[in-house]
Structure formats: C-alpha cells, structure tokens
Design a protein around this motif. Structure first.
Motif, PDB file in Angstrom:
ATOM      1  N   PHE A  31      42.070  25.300  47.347  1.00 24.18           N
ATOM      2  CA  PHE A  31      42.989  26.285  46.447  1.00 24.18           C
ATOM      3  C   PHE A  31      43.034  26.077  44.970  1.00 24.18           C
ATOM      4  O   PHE A  31      43.838  26.311  44.456  1.00 24.18           O
ATOM      5  N   LEU A  32      41.892  25.715  44.571  1.00 23.70           N
ATOM      6  CA  LEU A  32      41.809  25.348  43.064  1.00 23.70           C
ATOM      7  C   LEU A  32      41.712  26.612  42.411  1.00 23.70           C
ATOM      8  O   LEU A  32      41.258  27.726  42.607  1.00 23.70           O
ATOM      9  N   GLU A  85      40.726  28.278  38.540  1.00 28.19           N
ATOM     10  CA  GLU A  85      39.748  27.855  37.195  1.00 28.19           C
ATOM     11  C   GLU A  85      40.699  27.428  36.076  1.00 28.19           C
ATOM     12  O   GLU A  85      41.962  27.961  35.950  1.00 28.19           O
ATOM     13  N   LYS A  94      44.128  29.845  53.689  1.00 25.90           N
ATOM     14  CA  LYS A  94      43.692  30.332  52.200  1.00 25.90           C
ATOM     15  C   LYS A  94      43.983  31.750  51.852  1.00 25.90           C
ATOM     16  O   LYS A  94      44.477  32.160  50.963  1.00 25.90           O
ATOM     17  N   ASN A 138      46.509  33.384  48.866  1.00 26.77           N
ATOM     18  CA  ASN A 138      46.094  34.348  47.816  1.00 26.77           C
ATOM     19  C   ASN A 138      46.670  35.807  47.727  1.00 26.77           C
ATOM     20  O   ASN A 138      46.964  36.329  46.850  1.00 26.77           O
ATOM     21  N   PHE A 180      53.738  33.257  38.786  1.00 24.61           N
ATOM     22  CA  PHE A 180      53.267  34.512  39.367  1.00 24.61           C
ATOM     23  C   PHE A 180      54.267  35.749  39.241  1.00 24.61           C
ATOM     24  O   PHE A 180      54.099  36.585  40.157  1.00 24.61           O
ATOM     25  N   LEU A 181      55.115  35.669  38.221  1.00 27.54           N
ATOM     26  CA  LEU A 181      55.977  36.537  38.321  1.00 27.54           C
ATOM     27  C   LEU A 181      55.840  37.259  36.792  1.00 27.54           C
ATOM     28  O   LEU A 181      56.766  37.690  36.295  1.00 27.54           O
ATOM     29  N   VAL A 182      54.885  36.834  36.263  1.00 23.64           N
ATOM     30  CA  VAL A 182      54.576  37.404  34.735  1.00 23.64           C
ATOM     31  C   VAL A 182      54.163  38.825  35.060  1.00 23.64           C
ATOM     32  O   VAL A 182      52.833  39.186  35.105  1.00 23.64           O
ATOM     33  N   GLY A 229      47.879  42.471  35.068  1.00 18.12           N
ATOM     34  CA  GLY A 229      47.514  42.143  36.505  1.00 18.12           C
ATOM     35  C   GLY A 229      46.693  41.205  36.771  1.00 18.12           C
ATOM     36  O   GLY A 229      46.001  40.856  35.998  1.00 18.12           O
ATOM     37  N   PHE A 230      46.066  41.014  37.929  1.00 23.80           N
ATOM     38  CA  PHE A 230      45.197  40.048  38.441  1.00 23.80           C
ATOM     39  C   PHE A 230      43.758  40.540  38.457  1.00 23.80           C
ATOM     40  O   PHE A 230      43.416  41.642  38.558  1.00 23.80           O
ATOM     41  N   GLY A 231      42.729  39.654  38.243  1.00 27.93           N
ATOM     42  CA  GLY A 231      41.332  39.662  38.311  1.00 27.93           C
ATOM     43  C   GLY A 231      40.706  38.631  38.563  1.00 27.93           C
ATOM     44  O   GLY A 231      41.336  37.588  39.191  1.00 27.93           O
ATOM     45  N   CYS A 258      38.469  35.699  42.615  1.00 21.09           N
ATOM     46  CA  CYS A 258      39.159  35.346  43.962  1.00 21.09           C
ATOM     47  C   CYS A 258      40.146  36.393  44.354  1.00 21.09           C
ATOM     48  O   CYS A 258      39.941  36.876  45.472  1.00 21.09           O
ATOM     49  N   PHE A 315      39.081  36.870  32.395  1.00 18.96           N
ATOM     50  CA  PHE A 315      40.224  37.412  33.428  1.00 18.96           C
ATOM     51  C   PHE A 315      41.500  36.713  33.271  1.00 18.96           C
ATOM     52  O   PHE A 315      42.532  37.206  33.438  1.00 18.96           O
ATOM     53  N   LYS A 316      41.454  35.603  32.638  1.00 17.62           N
ATOM     54  CA  LYS A 316      42.733  34.963  32.245  1.00 17.62           C
ATOM     55  C   LYS A 316      42.303  33.929  31.072  1.00 17.62           C
ATOM     56  O   LYS A 316      41.236  33.573  30.817  1.00 17.62           O
ATOM     57  N   ARG A 358      50.130  41.563  27.893  1.00 17.56           N
ATOM     58  CA  ARG A 358      50.581  40.464  28.827  1.00 17.56           C
ATOM     59  C   ARG A 358      51.925  40.034  28.377  1.00 17.56           C
ATOM     60  O   ARG A 358      52.365  38.773  28.861  1.00 17.56           O
TER      61      ARG A 358
HETATM   62  C1  UGA Z   1      43.281  31.822  42.385  1.00 16.23           C
HETATM   63  C2  UGA Z   1      44.204  30.834  43.225  1.00 16.23           C
HETATM   64  O1  UGA Z   1      45.559  30.786  42.119  1.00 16.23           O
HETATM   65  C3  UGA Z   1      43.846  29.532  43.724  1.00 16.23           C
HETATM   66  O2  UGA Z   1      44.864  28.786  44.393  1.00 16.23           O
HETATM   67  C4  UGA Z   1      42.776  29.968  44.606  1.00 16.23           C
HETATM   68  O3  UGA Z   1      42.058  28.670  44.931  1.00 16.23           O
HETATM   69  C5  UGA Z   1      41.513  30.674  44.065  1.00 16.23           C
HETATM   70  O4  UGA Z   1      42.059  31.809  43.229  1.00 16.23           O
HETATM   71  C6  UGA Z   1      40.535  30.896  44.666  1.00 16.23           C
HETATM   72  O5  UGA Z   1      40.536  31.964  45.817  1.00 16.23           O
HETATM   73  O6  UGA Z   1      39.502  30.076  44.608  1.00 16.23           O
HETATM   74  P1  UGA Z   1      42.303  31.731  39.941  1.00 16.23           P
HETATM   75  O7  UGA Z   1      41.473  33.183  40.354  1.00 16.23           O
HETATM   76  O8  UGA Z   1      41.486  30.523  39.349  1.00 16.23           O
HETATM   77  O9  UGA Z   1      42.931  31.110  41.145  1.00 16.23           O
HETATM   78  O10 UGA Z   1      43.278  32.415  38.946  1.00 16.23           O
HETATM   79  P2  UGA Z   1      45.042  32.485  38.984  1.00 16.23           P
HETATM   80  O11 UGA Z   1      45.415  31.449  38.062  1.00 16.23           O
HETATM   81  O12 UGA Z   1      45.477  32.494  40.400  1.00 16.23           O
HETATM   82  O13 UGA Z   1      45.156  33.593  38.299  1.00 16.23           O
HETATM   83  C7  UGA Z   1      44.547  35.014  39.156  1.00 16.23           C
HETATM   84  C8  UGA Z   1      44.832  36.217  38.307  1.00 16.23           C
HETATM   85  O14 UGA Z   1      46.447  36.428  38.277  1.00 16.23           O
HETATM   86  C9  UGA Z   1      44.536  36.018  36.771  1.00 16.23           C
HETATM   87  O15 UGA Z   1      44.031  37.291  36.431  1.00 16.23           O
HETATM   88  C10 UGA Z   1      45.830  36.014  36.130  1.00 16.23           C
HETATM   89  O16 UGA Z   1      45.775  36.565  34.758  1.00 16.23           O
HETATM   90  C11 UGA Z   1      46.806  36.999  37.074  1.00 16.23           C
HETATM   91  N1  UGA Z   1      48.294  36.543  36.847  1.00 16.23           N
HETATM   92  C12 UGA Z   1      48.588  35.533  37.256  1.00 16.23           C
HETATM   93  C13 UGA Z   1      48.911  37.567  36.628  1.00 16.23           C
HETATM   94  O17 UGA Z   1      48.599  38.646  36.052  1.00 16.23           O
HETATM   95  N2  UGA Z   1      50.553  37.306  36.550  1.00 16.23           N
HETATM   96  C14 UGA Z   1      50.824  36.111  36.768  1.00 16.23           C
HETATM   97  O18 UGA Z   1      52.129  35.939  36.876  1.00 16.23           O
HETATM   98  C15 UGA Z   1      49.983  34.982  37.147  1.00 16.23           C
END
Ligand code: UGA
Length: 449
Positions: A155-156, A158, A210, A214, A255-257, A261-263, A266, A328-329, A418
């Motif tokens: 679950f790590l 980056e 897992k 995610n 994770f409510l920010v 969005g996410f990239g 993973c 991506f972050k 952001r």
């Molecule tokens: C994610 C999971 O958090 C880990 O638990 C998991 O082990 C990992 O994928 C994996 O599958 O290996 P990671 O991809 O390193 O980890 O990054 P996160 O910190 O989870 O962020 C993911 C994305 O969500 C980023 O692009 C971040 O900017 C975005 N995010 C996060 C948001 O847009 N809003 C938020 O509130 C939080």
C-alpha cells in the motif's frame, strides 16, 4: 535462521521492499531483468526520486545484506521467500491489467525451484490472478507443493515509500497454510511488534484489498471533484464545502482535496483494471461506478483547459503560458498519467507557447513532451507569461509571492489547479485568480477552522 529473501522486480515497489527488508536485518537479493537498473542499484543509485531511500540502499549494500542480480538461477537457489514485485501496467488495447511481466517472472522462476519455498505476490493484480499463478507454479516447479503461493499486497505511496513500508497502516497476507502464515509473520515480525495490524485472509481477499483501497481513494477524490462541478454550476465554492465536510469524522478530510484530480502509475490504471475485472465477473455496478469515477477525474483536466482559455480571453493561439508543476503529485518525479502534463500538452495543442517548471520532474517530462519548453525556475517559467497555471502543489508554488511573480509575468492571470493559493491575497495583488470549483470573484465567506 531467518528466511533469505529475494525481491523479483526492482521498480518502485520492489526496490523499496528490498531495501527496507535489508534494513530490517534480512539477507536480501533483488532481481531485475533490466541490467542498467541492476547496475545502478548495485552502485547505490536509485533510478527514481524517493526521500530517504537512497541512503538506506547504500547502507544495505555496505552491510552486505543487500545485493542485486539479473540471474533467476541465483535468485532461486538463494531465496526461501520470493516476493514478486513486477509491474502490472494497463494493457495497450484495453482497460485490463497487463500480466505479461508477472507471468514471465513466474515462468522464469518456477522451473528453478527445487526446494521448499514461499512465493509471495505483491504486484497489484485483478482478483483471480493468484489462481493462475499457483497453477503455473504447481505445473512448472520441481519442488511441487513445497513451492507454495501467498499474496501480500503493498500500500505504499510515492514520496512516503520508506515510512509506508517500515510502518504500514496494516499488513495483509493471503495464505493457504499455517506454514505460509508463519513465514510471513517472521518476515514482518518487526512492524507487527510495533503495533501494525496483521490481517490473515485467503488469497482472493488479499488480492481484492489492494484494488478496493485504491478504488475507494479514487472515488473519494472524484466525489469531491463532482461536488466541484456542482459548485461551478451554481456559483458555490468547493473549498469551504470540502472543509465543512471534512469536520465530520465519518467523512474526514484526507483524499477530499478538490482540484485537478488523480494521476500516477497506480490509481488510474488500477480503477480501470478493477472495472474490467468486475465486468468480467458480472458485477456491473462496480464497473459503472469506477467508469464514472474515471470520467469525473478526466473532466477536471478539460475544465482546467477551459479556465486557461477564459483567462487568455478565449484563445490560446500564440499566448505564453507558464506551467508550474508537471509531476503527478508533489515530492515525486513521476510523470506517469500526470494530470499536469496532460493539461500542459493540451494547452500547447491549442496554440500556446508553454513553458513548464517542476522542481524534480523536468528530465522525465522533456523526454515524453519534447514539444514543450522547460524553465529551470518558477520565476523563469512565469517570465512574460500571459497566463500562469499551477498544476502540481509543490510547496515552492503554494508559498509563492504574488507580488514577485506579478513583476515577472506579462499579465496577472493565474488558474490554481489544486486550490492551494489564498485567492484573496492573489486578487489583492492584482491577479485574476481562477480555480476549479470556485466562483470567478470573491463572494465566499471563509470558514473558521
Ligand atoms: C496510491 C495509493 O495511495 C497507495 O496506497 C498505493 O499503494 C499506490 O497508489 C499503489 O497502488 O501503488 P500514489 O499513487 O503514490 O499511491 O499516490 P497518492 O498519494 O495516493 O496520490 C494519487 C493521486 O491522487 C495524485 O495524483 C494526487 O494528486 C491525487 N489526489 C490525492 C487528489 O487529487 N486529491 C486528494 O485529495 C488526494
């Protein structure tokens, strides 16, 4: 004797796992088929940016507990426990996970397993993959049932990889026997003794934990971003809305920010693979839910381009756009499925001259997007810009001084992807400030924290 450990695949997950297990005192052999990667690691160089990991890598090498190889023969004769950490990217032709590396790894290892050992899957996989892997192990390994399979998802995150590995929120092991459980309890005795919950399940449950985690995180991000869409429709403000929701302990603020969005490598590919697997299993509700989570996430990128167009006065043709952030972050140099780079590329495609600055990811971005221009500082990216786009929330950007940047730009236009800047402060400094899910002018009352 403590079990001797091999880690097969030394990408982000594998390199971290190998280094941390050596740090915990085990003899560890990391394997990768990429010779350049193995040479770099053996020389104490990490091929990616991760706080604290390179020092631990060097310490492990110095101690003699950590070594790297490209030889499956060496790995098979060395290891009592073989962790499979190879990548499972998205397939080129569909949303499903590409299991090529995983199955190639099993097929290379299994015929060399001549004595009792435990093979432990750590890669993120569609539920049911462990069935395929254990069938191949049984068919190919001379050790027969003594080469047993377990599943132990990772679950790590980056940027937090070391802490997440040494002190994870939980350890989940999917096992078929008391022997496999006992071996994994020995491997994780350190973190478990420090109070990390140790959960024992069957293999399919361990695989699912897992992807479910995610999927939940991605859903949470897209939920707040869907609320941002509603805010945009009615002139409400997503920032105080999210803040108000977060005070409810059942909801929480992580994770409510709201934002772009996410990239990354993973969340996007995992929700697509999970959706595809759920569809195949006949659980259409999950694939519909995750399809919408993905669509909401991708719409944020399009909406960000709309804000850039709006600030540029309706056309980006020939306009200078400064882009702050392309990883991506923050605190990562990873640009895989980066929302920031996606937006920068689209804005360039609409005719803008795009200049990107990022504290860590410029080298990688240059290789993938040679058409963009790159600057070596925030100020250089802002110089003469008609529009600034803040796309990754590195601290350097969140703490930027609107007066200093204001003197550099051609026009004081900023879109905050952001929602991290103080809108009032930037507007007071003469900027047109726009953000996803926030009103065009300052009409919201800030909430007390
Ligand atoms: C994610 C999971 O958090 C880990 O638990 C998991 O082990 C990992 O994928 C994996 O599958 O290996 P990671 O991809 O390193 O980890 O990054 P996160 O910190 O989870 O962020 C993911 C994305 O969500 C980023 O692009 C971040 O900017 C975005 N995010 C996060 C948001 O847009 N809003 C938020 O509130 C939080």
């Amino acid at each position: 004797m403590p079990p001797r450990i091999t880690v097969l695949g030394t990408g982000y997950l594998g390199a971290t796992h190998a280094v941390c297990l050596a740090e915990l005192g085990f003899q560890v052999l990391g394997l990768d088929t990429n010779e350049a990667q193995v040479s770099a690691l053996a020389a104490g160089r990490l091929p990616f940016h991760e706080p604290d990991l390179e020092e631990l890598l060097r310490g492990g090498l110095r101690s003699g507990r950590l070594r790297f190889t490209t030889s499956y023969g060496e790995a098979a004769s060395f290891g009592d426990v073989h962790f499979i950490c190879v990548g499972t990217p998205q397939r080129a032709d569909s949303d499903a996970a590409d299991l090529t590396h995983l199955l190639a790894c099993v097929e290379a290892l299994a015929p060399l397993l001549t004595r009792p050992c435990l093979v432990v899957g750590k890669s993120t996989v569609p539920v049911g993959t462990s069935e395929i892997v254990s069938e191949r192990l049984a068919r190919l390994s001379p050790a027969g049932p003594a080469a047993e399979l377990a599943w132990n998802p990772e679950f790590l995150r980056e940027g937090h990889a070391v802490a997440d590995t040494m002190r994870p929120d939980r350890i989940v092991v999917g096992v078929r026997s008391a022997r496999a459980e006992a071996i994994l309890r020995e491997v994780y005795a350190g973190p478990a003794a420090a109070g990390v919950p140790f959960l024992v399940t069957g293999l399919p449950t361990a695989e699912l934990v897992k992807v479910a985690a995610n999927a939940f995180l991605a859903t949470k991000v897209s939920f707040i971003n869907a609320m941002a869409e509603v805010c945009e429709a009615v002139g409400a403000d997503i920032v105080p809305l999210a803040q108000a929701l977060s005070h409810d302990e059942r909801i929480g603020g992580r994770f409510l920010v709201p934002g772009l969005g996410f990239g990354g490598g993973c969340l996007p590919k995992d929700i697509r693979a999970f959706g595809a697997a759920a569809r195949e299993l006949g659980v259409g509700s999950v694939s519909t839910l995750l399809g919408e989570v993905d669509a909401i996430n991708l719409r944020r990128r399009a909406r960000m381009v709309d804000l850039a167009l709006e600030l540029a006065g309706g056309s980006l043709e020939g306009r200078a756009v400064g882009v702050l952030g392309c990883s991506f972050k923050p605190n990562s140099d990873d640009i895989r499925d980066s929302p920031a780079l996606d937006v920068a590329g689209t804005v360039h495609g609409l005719g803008a001259r795009v200049t990107v600055y990022d504290p860590a990811a410029l080298g990688k971005a240059r290789q993938v997007h040679p058409e963009l221009e790159y600057a070596d500082s925030m100020l250089a990216a802002a110089t003469d810009a008609d529009v600034l786009l803040l796309l990754t929330e590195w601290r350097e950007f969140t703490e930027a001084d609107p007066d200093v940047l204001g003197k550099a730009v051609a026009q004081r236009n900023i879109a905050d992807g952001r929602s991290v800047l103080d809108a009032g402060r930037w507007r007071a400094a003469g900027w047109r400030y726009r953000a996803l899910g926030r009103p065009a002018s300052a009409d919201s009352i800030s909430l007390a924290t």
